[in-house]
Structures are given as structure tokens and as C-alpha cells.
Design a protein around this motif. Structure first.
Motif, PDB file in Angstrom:
ATOM      1  N   ILE B  13      74.600 -84.788 -29.622  1.00 31.64           N
ATOM      2  CA  ILE B  13      74.290 -85.817 -30.606  1.00 31.64           C
ATOM      3  C   ILE B  13      75.600 -86.248 -31.224  1.00 31.64           C
ATOM      4  CG2 ILE B  13      73.085 -86.322 -32.756  1.00 31.64           C
ATOM      5  CD1 ILE B  13      71.226 -83.967 -32.058  1.00 31.64           C
ATOM      6  N   ARG B  14      75.881 -87.504 -31.145  1.00 30.18           N
ATOM      7  CA  ARG B  14      77.169 -87.986 -31.653  1.00 30.18           C
ATOM      8  C   ARG B  14      77.089 -88.182 -33.156  1.00 30.18           C
ATOM      9  NH1 ARG B  14      81.380 -88.289 -27.737  1.00 30.18           N
ATOM     10  NH2 ARG B  14      80.344 -88.265 -25.729  1.00 30.18           N
ATOM     11  N   ARG B  15      77.172 -87.090 -33.863  1.00 30.70           N
ATOM     12  CA  ARG B  15      77.026 -87.181 -35.313  1.00 30.70           C
ATOM     13  C   ARG B  15      78.121 -88.023 -35.950  1.00 30.70           C
ATOM     14  NH1 ARG B  15      74.671 -82.497 -34.082  1.00 30.70           N
ATOM     15  NH2 ARG B  15      72.753 -81.950 -35.183  1.00 30.70           N
ATOM     16  N   GLY B  16      79.304 -87.896 -35.382  1.00 29.48           N
ATOM     17  CA  GLY B  16      80.421 -88.685 -35.899  1.00 29.48           C
ATOM     18  C   GLY B  16      80.128 -90.167 -35.829  1.00 29.48           C
ATOM     19  N   ARG B  17      79.592 -90.581 -34.697  1.00 29.61           N
ATOM     20  CA  ARG B  17      79.291 -92.008 -34.536  1.00 29.61           C
ATOM     21  C   ARG B  17      78.149 -92.444 -35.435  1.00 29.61           C
ATOM     22  NH1 ARG B  17      80.340 -92.805 -28.322  1.00 29.61           N
ATOM     23  NH2 ARG B  17      82.426 -91.900 -28.335  1.00 29.61           N
ATOM     24  N   ILE B  18      77.174 -91.562 -35.590  1.00 25.01           N
ATOM     25  CA  ILE B  18      76.064 -91.920 -36.472  1.00 25.01           C
ATOM     26  C   ILE B  18      76.587 -92.081 -37.893  1.00 25.01           C
ATOM     27  CG2 ILE B  18      73.842 -91.197 -37.399  1.00 25.01           C
ATOM     28  CD1 ILE B  18      73.499 -89.487 -34.818  1.00 25.01           C
ATOM     29  N   ALA B  19      77.438 -91.139 -38.297  1.00 28.96           N
ATOM     30  CA  ALA B  19      78.017 -91.226 -39.638  1.00 28.96           C
ATOM     31  C   ALA B  19      78.851 -92.493 -39.761  1.00 28.96           C
ATOM     32  CB  ALA B  19      78.875 -89.994 -39.922  1.00 28.96           C
ATOM     33  N   GLN B  20      79.578 -92.813 -38.698  1.00 30.34           N
ATOM     34  CA  GLN B  20      80.411 -94.014 -38.769  1.00 30.34           C
ATOM     35  C   GLN B  20      79.543 -95.263 -38.886  1.00 30.34           C
ATOM     36  OE1 GLN B  20      83.331 -94.626 -35.645  1.00 30.34           O
ATOM     37  NE2 GLN B  20      83.572 -96.748 -36.309  1.00 30.34           N
ATOM     38  N   LYS B  22      76.728 -95.504 -40.298  1.00 36.31           N
ATOM     39  CA  LYS B  22      76.287 -95.552 -41.709  1.00 36.31           C
ATOM     40  C   LYS B  22      77.410 -96.102 -42.585  1.00 36.31           C
ATOM     41  CE  LYS B  22      72.917 -91.810 -42.084  1.00 36.31           C
ATOM     42  NZ  LYS B  22      72.306 -91.027 -43.131  1.00 36.31           N
ATOM     43  N   HIS B  23      78.593 -95.586 -42.342  1.00 35.53           N
ATOM     44  CA  HIS B  23      79.755 -96.013 -43.109  1.00 35.53           C
ATOM     45  C   HIS B  23      80.005 -97.502 -42.908  1.00 35.53           C
ATOM     46  CE1 HIS B  23      84.116 -96.816 -43.409  1.00 35.53           C
ATOM     47  NE2 HIS B  23      84.035 -96.036 -44.477  1.00 35.53           N
TER      48      HIS B  23
END
Ligand SMILES: [Zn+2]
Lengths: 415, 395
Positions: B13-20, B22-23
């Protein structure tokens, strides 16, 4: 990974020969993206928040630009996990491996780290799951707003503070305690639990379901704040030992590499070592000084007993301040001061409050929350005060005041 | 190893991308809400990026004001490790503020909003197109149901109404006329059912279309925020349409006061005002930059307050006439945020542009006037389309 096994074994042996000790280390070969992801979130599988997204974006841009990245990533868990970038050259990864042995030794032996939560990897994942469940229950926006507010006050944690009276002055502990007191009262009323039972009580789904509906918000807040505080404390230890930890890892890296590299390779690396960000070079310089003045046993003792503040306080000298080109800059006067005491005080103050203004909760009656900024001579950025207070009000309620910049925010109504 | 890696990556799961994402969603909101302030910054581009003064995509933690002494390190101490520059603002000289760096974590760090210029332009276009209610292009061909083997059937394309083939100029003009007729307002309120026109010609006739666009900016006047804002907004919206039309956009930038100079893109968007005004110099430099350019459609976009010095007036007139000969289209933007009556050299151009098919004049007073300027600009394509063997078919 196969190609690294030999050098890993060799570096591990060299480290142990020097008196270092550590839990097993698992190295993982991965891409820049995963490194950027874990570095920005702090822990893999942590709850997803936009704040990490900004850091992730910056890091991935930076990682993509740099062919050469030694951004090392080790998790303070048992066993330890460390990441190697597969696009790095063999030698670059050897640097990282040597550096990692410094960190894992520090995690295991440093006095402050021994109190750290080695299970945080799993807990953070559990937190993420709980937060997702709350989002489903109370709405994503509501939960995210609370998380923003809580992360804002989370900078006030101090994982090293054991004195309850001192902790009480720090906003996040104060809020957590007040939330919990209110929740306790509600639980007592609703479920008739005794104090002893309450102390044992975990905030599980079925406990919450037995509460009256209007207590839901309080449960949500209490539980979220507790999780945020736990994670913040995990990172707080890292921050409060940043200089000593990075300095130690760099020192170990140098010690081990000197043994296995050719003179030529070593020369290149030693230039690179002195070119790193400030916490690395400051800490590295301090450790080299201790080794030269007092020997390797003393080095081991310092890495065991000290944190950043104590290291800086005990070891930093006038001469090192000059060599590191460290100074206190006064933007008003446009002047630099290399005065040892000034530099030291500033470094220590920065570590004490992580570069954040020193805010304390004033004792007061229940309804009102009064905060005070404790360095009157330093002005706070007024543009941020209103936003900050809005965040705190989101948690506490409307009655929040802050004394700073010689006045009270918001202005009390004229009598 | 490689196969195992792939399998793992596929599951991750690309959490970094999901967070990005959102950002970035918040970032877009922020840009949208602050576009006016951002676009007016004198130095819009620094190191290829748009920096913002207002820190907002961080948590609202308390910070010290700017005048508080800070711990810093000179460059003699170290080489300023990568990613270490977050500590604070440039204090002049070679030094680095250590505040945030020594903290070591992203908590409480100053996350200054900063983004790629291209990304900024895309966001700005989105906002501006929305504000001006101009028709927006959607995803290019190759998306969704229109992607089929039947694509060669032009009649089918026409029926499906492929947006990439939308004849925008014709559509807009039609919408303008319809709105004037029906509602008595000059408005691009496009109703696709009623107004849409489509190109149905062989797309290969476009493939050699390239543009050279020369942007000329008068920097002699007071470069007030609104002045810059109007110029930049106009350019961004122009880009939006030009990029849809031409696969290649060769862009050159000129600034002038007494003399004219070619600038890089980044310099063009970070200029200081100075000197007197010789509009003739701007035209001359623009024509000079056309040397050797042949197979392009040639556009000149000049932005000025029109107050050329009286000694330059006649020369400027001559150069303007010459430019009209050399360029396919000369767009003259009279930048007039105060909304005063048009005078000076601009008055002359306003007159001349009426008579000349390859000239447009725009009195840029506000966003509404930018919209009018776009209509005129796009009209050029419509007229030229008439001169070319491309068929526009009314749906
Ligand atoms: Zn390290």
C-alpha cells in the motif's frame, strides 16, 4: 541482498570487537520511494496524514534528484530493520550498513532508549487501524480535524520528563489528563465501575458501546489523543538524542570503515563524513574529541549515559564551536556570536523545547485554559497565534487564553 | 530477487502517495484561496520553484518571530548537508539556520509551501479557467469509451463528440453570440448541446504546427502587484490554450525599459522595475528573436502601460507596423489595473489593431477583461481556420 552478506558479517564482527552490542538487524534492499515513505511517516504502516504527505513529496523529489543518497533508515524495534537503496552503489550501501550498526548499538545501550517502546512498529499499525475505524464511525473530516489539532499540541511532549507536576505544565499531558478525568466520571456514572476497575480499563469497542451516546465525542478525543501522545513520545526520544545518535552512528561508521576501506576510499569517505547535516557533524566532532582526550571506553560510556543536552553541555568547547563554525545569529543586529556559553545555551534551549517556544499551562479553574509563553524577551510570530489558539479551542472548548508578546490573546473584554 | 521485489511492490500500500495526495488536495485549496497573493510576488520563480511567503501547509504550531536570535552554522563548518536548508530563511551570507534541523523530525518543522513552477501554472490555470468560466479541456484522447477500433470513423467521432477535437474557438464564439442573443450578456456560458463545434479533419494536418511565442514585458512602470498579476494571469491562460493547440511551444522572453533584453523564463517571472520606456526597443528585440525561425506560427505578446517616452513614439509606431508584418499575430496588452482611459501609445495601437487582421488589442483592467482578450485571441484561430483547409462541422 546476497552480495552484501559478507560485508555485513564483517562489519558486525568489527562492531562487536569494539564493544558494541545490538539486537539482530535485518537489512532490506528497497527503492527510494519506500525509503521516502518510511522516512516521512516515521514508522511504516502508521496512520496516513497529509503532513507526512508533504514531507514525502519533498523527500521523493530530493531522492529522485540525487543519484547518491545515504539517507539511512533504521527502526528502533527489536529486531531492528534497516533499509538500503538498491540504486546506491555497493560502496554507498556499505557506508549505510556501517552507520546502521552505530544506530542499533545506540538503540540497545543508550540509557534513554532503553525506556523507549520497541513495539511501536506494531502499535502504530494498530493505531492506524483504530483511526480508520473512527473515521468510518464519526466521519473522516471530523477525525482529521481532531488529528490536526492534536498533532499541533503534540510538540509539547517530553518523553524524558517523569515528574508529574512538570508534565502537567505541558499542554498535551494536561489535555489528556483532563479528558480522561471527564471520561472517567462518565464511565463511573454509566457503568458503576470502581477506581481500581477504571485504572485497568482499556478503551475497547464494547466499553464504548456501553456508554451513553453523548459521551462518544469524549471517548473519541481521549482515545485519539492518547495514541497521538504515545507516537509523539516515540519520536520525542529520537529528537532529544538526535545529535548524540547521529554523531555516534557517524563515529562508528568512520571507525569501522577505516578498517575495511583502502586509503584512497577512506579519504573520499572522510570528506563526505564532514559534509553532512549539522547534527551529524556536531555529534561526530564531539565523539572524536572524547576518544582523543579520554579513550574509547569513555566513548562507550558517553553513548550509554548521555542525551543531546548532556553531551553538548559536557563536551562542547570554545575551540569546537569555532571549528564547527557554530554561532548565535541575531537578525536584528545582524551579528554573530561564537561565545561558548551563548552557543551552548541556545543549543540546549533548542533541545529542551525542540526549537519550539516554551509554553506552559497555568494553573487555573476548570473552565478556562490559560497558557503562558515563558521567554518574554522572545517574540512569537503573531500570525500563527490565532491559528494555534483555534486548534487548541477545537480540543478544549472556547475558553483558551495565551499570554505572549506582553499581552493576552485574545484580548480580554474591557471590564 | 527482481521478481520477488515486483510481487511485493504490487501488494504494497503506497501510504506515502496516499498521504501526498491528501497533502496536494489541501495544497490546491490553498493555491486557489491565495492565488492573487502568490501570483503577485515579484520573484515568482526561485530555482524553478514557486515559493510562498505564507506558511500554511503545516500545523499551526507556535513559532518565534523573525527577529529572535537563532543558532546557525556557517558554511565553513560543513557543506550544508542535503535537505538541511529547512531551518529558516536566508539571513544573507553563507549560513544556515539550525532551528528545525536539530529537532530531527518533521514535527513542528516549518513546511513552507513550495511547488514546481509547472505545477503552479497548472493549478493557476485551473483556478483562472474556473473563475472566468472559460471552457476547460478535459482529459486528452485515449481515455474512456471513445478509445476503440472504430476511431477511424470520423462520423462516429463527430457523434461521440470527442472533447479533444472540440473546435474551441468556434464553440466559444458561438456561445458568445448565443448568450448575447438570448440573455443580452457577453458571456461564454457554453452549452455543449447547443454551442459545440468539432474538428473532423484529418488530425495529421496539425502535426507540423509549432508555435514560437515571444513574451515582451515593459518593466519601466511601477510593477505593482496588480500589474504583475494581470500580466501573469493572461499569460497562464494563453498557455492553456496554446499548449492544447501546438505540440511544440518555443517560448522566448524579453523585458524592456530604455533597452530590451532577452531573459530566461525564470528571470522573466522575477523582474524588478527600472528605467524609462522605449516600446520600440521591445518590438525590435522581439523581431530579432525571430531570426532563423521559419516553420512556426509566430506570436508576439507585449505587455505595457503604454507610456512610451515622447521621443520614442514615432519609432515605436514604425516598429509596431513592422512587427505586424513579421508575426502571425501581435497581441498588445495594455496593462491598466486602475481602469483609467487608454492613452499614449496604447491609444494608437487600439486604433491600429481594429484595422489589422493580425493584431489584437486588450485593455487589461481586471479578470473580466482578460476573458475578453482571450476571445479576441481565439478569434484569430477561427479566422485563420477559415483560411485553411480544415472543416468545422456544426453538430
Ligand atoms: Zn544516522
Amino acid at each position: 541482498m546476497q552480495e552484501y552478506q559478507k560485508v555485513i558479517a564483517r562489519l558486525e564482527r568489527l562492531a562487536r570487537d569494539r564493544g558494541l552490542s545490538f539486537d539482530p538487524v535485518f537489512f532490506r534492499l528497497t527503492d527510494s520511494d519506500e525509503i521516502a515513505e518510511v522516512a516521512s511517516m516515521g514508522l511504516p504502516n502508521r496512520f496516513v496524514h497529509w503532513l507526512w504527505g508533504g514531507a514525502y513529496k519533498e523527500l521523493s523529489i530530493q531522492q529522485a534528484k540525487e543519484v547518491f543518497s545515504i539517507l539511512e533508515l533504521v527502526l528502533n524495534t527489536s529486531p531492528s530493520y534497516a533499509f538500503l537503496r538498491h540504486t546506491n552503489t555497493y560502496l554507498q550501501n556499505v557506508l549505510v550498513i556501517a552507520h546502521v550498526y552505530g544506530h542499533v548499538d545506540f538503540f540497545r545501550n543508550n540509557h534513554w532508549y532503553r525506556k523507549s517502546n520497541k513495539n511501536m512498529l506494531n502499535e502504530a499499525e494498530l493505531h492506524a487501524r483504530i483511526i480508520r475505524a473512527y473515521e468510518a464511525k464519526y466521519g473522516r473530516e471530523k477525525v482529521e480535524e481532531l488529528l490536526n489539532q492534536m498533532l499541533t499540541v503534540a510538540t509539547s511532549v517530553n518523553a524524558f520528563e517523569r515528574n508529574p507536576a512538570e508534565r502537567h505544565k505541558r499542554l498535551i499531558y494536561y489535555l489528556e489528563e483532563k479528558f480522561w478525568e471527564s471520561l472517567r466520571r462518565r464511565l463511573q456514572e454509566a457503568l458503576g465501575l470502581t477506581d481500581a476497575e477504571l485504572d485497568q480499563l482499556a478503551l475497547t469497542e464494547d466499553v464504548m458501546d456501553r456508554l451513553p451516546a453523548d459521551a462518544a465525542e469524549l471517548v473519541l478525543k481521549t482515545h485519539l489523543l492518547r495514541m497521538i501522545r504515545e507516537e509523539a513520545e516515540y519520536f520525542d526520544i529520537i529528537q532529544r538524542t538526535h545529535i548524540i545518535n547521529e554523531g555516534w552512528a557517524t563515529f562508528v561508521e568512520a571507525e569501522l570503515l577505516r578498517e575495511i576501506l583502502s586509503t584512497r576510499e577512506w579519504a573520499t569517505i572522510s570528506v563526505q563524513l564532514s559534509n553532512r547535516p549539522a547534527p551529524y557533524t556536531i555529534g561526530y566532532t564531539l565523539f572524536k574529541h572524547i576518544r582523543d582526550a579520554r579513550g574509547f571506553d569513555e566513548v562507550l560510556r558517553v553513548r550509554r549515559d548521555y542525551d543531546d543536552i548532556r553531551l553538548v553541555d559536557a563536551v562542547l568547547t570554545e575551540e569546537m564551536v569555532q571549528r564547527l563554525d557554530l554561532f548565535v545569529y541575531d537578525p536584528k543586529e545582524k551579528s554573530k556570536s561564537y561565545d561558548l556559553h551563548q552557543v551552548k545555551d541556545m543549543l540546549i534551549a533548542q533541545k529542551l523545547y525542540k526549537g519550539e517556544p516554551h509554553i506552559e499551562v497555568e494553573p487555573g479553574d476548570g473552565g478556562e485554559l490559560v497558557l503562558r509563553h515563558h521567554e518574554e524577551d522572545k517574540k512569537l510570530d503573531p500570525k500563527r497565534i490565532e491559528r494555534f489558539l483555534r486548534a487548541v479551542r477545537g480540543l478544549w472548548g472556547p475558553n483558551v487564553r495565551l499570554w505572549a508578546n506582553g499581552k493576552c490573546y485574545p484580548q480580554p473584554p474591557a471590564a | 530477487m527482481a521478481a520477488a521485489r515486483r510481487a511485493y511492490d504490487g501488494m504494497r500500500i503506497r501510504r506515502g502517495r496516499i498521504a501526498q495526495s491528501k497533502h496536494d488536495h489541501l495544497l490546491r485549496e490553498y493555491i486557489k484561496n491565495n492565488l492573487n497573493d502568490l501570483i503577485q510576488q515579484k520573484e515568482l520563480i526561485v530555482d524553478g520553484r514557486v515559493k510562498t511567503q505564507i506558511a500554511t501547509l503545516d500545523l499551526p504550531t507556535l513559532k518565534y518571530g523573525e527577529e529572535v536570535p537563532v543558532l546557525a552554522q556557517g558554511q565553513g563548518g560543513q557543506g550544508g548537508g542535503k535537505g538541511a536548508g529547512k531551518g529558516g530563511q536566508d539571513a544573507g551570507g553563507e549560513m544556515q539556520m539550525l532551528g528545525g534541523i536539530l529537532g530531527g523530525d518533521h514535527h513542528g518543522r516549518e513546511l513552507r509551501v513550495e511547488l514546481d513552477f509547472d505545477e503552479f501554472v497548472r493549478l493557476a490555470q485551473e483556478v483562472l479557467i474556473g473563475q472566468m468560466e472559460l471552457p476547460a479541456f478535459h482529459e486528452p484522447v485515449g481515455q474512456g469509451e471513445v478509445e476503440s477500433e472504430d476511431i477511424a470513423e470520423l462520423d462516429d467521432l463527430d457523434r461521440i463528440g470527442l472533447r479533444a477535437d472540440l473546435n474551441l474557438e468556434e464553440t466559444m464564439l458561438h456561445s458568445l453570440r448565443r448568450n448575447a442573443r438570448e440573455r443580452g450578456v457577453l458571456d461564454f456560458d457554453v452549452d455543449i448541446q447547443q454551442d459545440a463545434w468539432y474538428f473532423v479533419e484529418d488530425p495529421s494536418s496539425f502535426e507540423n504546427h509549432r508555435s514560437v511565442e515571444i513574451y515582451v514585458l515593459d518593466i519601466s512602470g511601477s510593477m505593482r502587484g496588480e500589474y504583475l498579476s494581470l500580466v501573469r494571469k493572461t499569460i497562464f491562460v494563453l498557455w492553456y490554450y496554446l499548449e492544447q493547440r501546438y505540440p511544440t511551444n518555443l517560448r522566448k522572453y524579453v523585458v524592456f525599459q530604455d533597452v530590451a533584453e532577452e531573459k530566461s523564463r525564470d528571470e522573466f517571472f522575477s523582474v524588478e522595475s527600472s528605467g524609462g520606456t522605449h516600446i520600440s526597443a521591445g518590438f525590435e528585440k522581439a523581431m530579432e528573436l525571430l531570426e532563423g525561425v521559419t516553420e512556426y506560427d509566430k506570436f508576439l505578446f507585449l505587455f505595457t502601460d503604454g507610456e512610451t517616452s515622447s521621443s520614442d513614439f514615432d519609432l515605436a509606431k514604425r516598429r509596431y507596423e513592422e512587427a505586424l508584418e513579421r508575426f502571425d499575430l501581435v497581441c498588445y496588452g495594455h496593462v491598466n489595473p486602475g481602469g483609467r482611459s487608454v492613452g499614449g501609445f496604447s491609444e494608437h495601437v487600439q486604433e491600429a489593431a481594429r484595422r489589422h487582421p493580425s493584431a489584437t488589442f486588450a485593455n487589461l483592467t481586471d479578470l473580466e477583461s482578460v476573458k475578453g482578450a482571450m476571445a479576441e485571441f481565439l478569434n484569430f484561430f477561427k479566422e485563420r481556420a477559415g483560411r485553411r483547409p480544415c472543416r468545422s462541422i456544426r453538430r
